[in-house]
Design an enzyme around this catalytic site. Structure first.
Site, PDB file in Angstrom:
ATOM      1  N   THR A   1       0.259  11.736  -1.171  1.00  0.00           N
ATOM      2  CA  THR A   1      -0.811  12.500  -1.805  1.00  0.00           C
ATOM      3  C   THR A   1      -1.069  13.777  -1.021  1.00  0.00           C
ATOM      4  OG1 THR A   1      -1.827  10.496  -2.685  1.00  0.00           O
ATOM      5  CG2 THR A   1      -3.242  12.433  -2.482  1.00  0.00           C
ATOM      6  N   ALA A   2      -0.911  13.726   0.292  1.00  0.00           N
ATOM      7  CA  ALA A   2      -1.098  14.919   1.124  1.00  0.00           C
ATOM      8  C   ALA A   2      -0.167  16.044   0.687  1.00  0.00           C
ATOM      9  CB  ALA A   2      -0.859  14.569   2.591  1.00  0.00           C
TER      10      ALA A   2
ATOM     11  N   LYS B   1       0.867  -1.191   0.000  1.00  0.00           N
ATOM     12  CA  LYS B   1       0.000   0.000   0.000  1.00  0.00           C
ATOM     13  C   LYS B   1       0.899   1.236   0.000  1.00  0.00           C
ATOM     14  CE  LYS B   1      -3.579   2.749   1.253  1.00  0.00           C
ATOM     15  NZ  LYS B   1      -4.186   2.563   2.586  1.00  0.00           N
TER      16      LYS B   1
ATOM     17  N   SER C   1       1.102   5.685  -1.416  1.00  0.00           N
ATOM     18  CA  SER C   1       0.357   6.860  -1.853  1.00  0.00           C
ATOM     19  C   SER C   1       0.170   6.809  -3.361  1.00  0.00           C
ATOM     20  CB  SER C   1       1.113   8.139  -1.497  1.00  0.00           C
ATOM     21  OG  SER C   1       1.327   8.257  -0.112  1.00  0.00           O
TER      22      SER C   1
ATOM     23  N   HIS D   1      -4.912  10.510   8.197  1.00  0.00           N
ATOM     24  CA  HIS D   1      -5.353   9.377   9.014  1.00  0.00           C
ATOM     25  C   HIS D   1      -6.311   9.813  10.125  1.00  0.00           C
ATOM     26  CE1 HIS D   1      -2.643   7.186   6.578  1.00  0.00           C
ATOM     27  NE2 HIS D   1      -1.551   7.412   7.264  1.00  0.00           N
TER      28      HIS D   1
END
Length: 262
Positions: free
Chosen positions: A110-111, A58, A60, A149
């Site tokens: 992505t943030a 997993k 981004s 999160h």
């Protein structure tokens, strides 16, 4: 036939643990496959992916374009949705200061991309793991940072001020859902369809055995409050978690086009 052990890497966040609970608890199995799990913060996973040490990982969405030749992007198990984006917060009531550094959870997240998409100007940044970032944001007056999160559910109680919901800005500007985290499978394995099906089965198991899945989430969650864990799952586990579908795929491809253009 002997079973093959696949190195699996996900985050310890409730949405990942919930989706993979059936696999992690051995309730969803495959005669020829088993999984050896590792739990990493999202940016640590972004940095680990290029080494090829994990078969299923997993990361981004923002980190995927550099990995296309090595990994397939799976249609199930990821994090994509609406109203679930990262938040730009500040310790204090003063407005955002573009001349002061902004803490972000990693250059490849992505943030970080959505921060740039909002700011439309160079910013001074410092990259920290998301939990360390939040601790500094919470305790150091004047600090600015991007939160991801489950911390999005606790920031008000911790006295922090919302500057901008970066996901909301993305949705308002583009009309698309927010691509956050993607599940990848090494192409050389030729198992992407099989893994995607197992992930869907694992999510279905979690939905029908919710108490067991939530108990597993509590073992790994940063915030052990049941309400926060359930809110986190409710926000990040949605119809796109089972399958991106046409709308989800369109959002992802548009995201990649914006990333390339930027």
């Amino acid at each position: 036939m002997d079973s093959m052990t696949l190195a699996l890497c996900i985050s310890p966040c409730p949405n990942d643990v919930y989706i993979f609970a059936g696999i992690l608890l051995g309730k969803v199995t495959h005669l020829e496959l088993c999984f050896s799990p590792t739990f990493l913060d999202v940016q640590a996973a972004n940095e680990a992916a290029p080494t090829g040490q994990f078969d299923v990982i997993k990361i981004s969405y923002a980190a995927y374009p550099a990995l296309r030749e090595t990994y397939d992007l799976l249609p199930s198990g990821g994090a994509l949705g609406r109203g679930c984006g990262p938040l730009l917060l500040k310790n204090g009531d003063a407005p955002f200061d573009p001349t002061t550094e902004v803490l972000t959870p990693g250059a490849q997240t992505t943030a970080n991309f959505l921060l740039d998409f909002w700011a439309q100007a160079p910013l001074e940044k410092r990259y920290l793991p998301f939990d360390t970032l939040y601790d500094e944001l919470r305790t150091v007056p004047g600090t600015q940072g991007v939160v991801i999160h489950e911390k999005r559910f606790t920031y008000e109680a911790d006295g922090l001020t919302l500057i901008q919901d970066l996901g909301e800005h993305w949705e308002n500007e583009t009309g698309y859902a927010i691509p956050l985290g993607a599940i990848l499978c090494r192409r050389a394995l030729n198992l992407s369809n099989t893994i995607a099906a197992l992930i869907r089965e694992s999510l279905a198991w979690a939905d029908t055995h919710r108490d067991e899945a939530l108990a597993l989430c509590r073992q790994y969650a940063q915030d052990l409050t049941d309400g926060v864990i359930e809110a986190h799952i409710g926000l990040y586990v949605n119809e796109y978690s089972e399958d991106l579908g046409k709308e989800g795929r369109a959002a992802v491809e548009f995201f990649f086009s914006q990333q390339a253009a930027g």
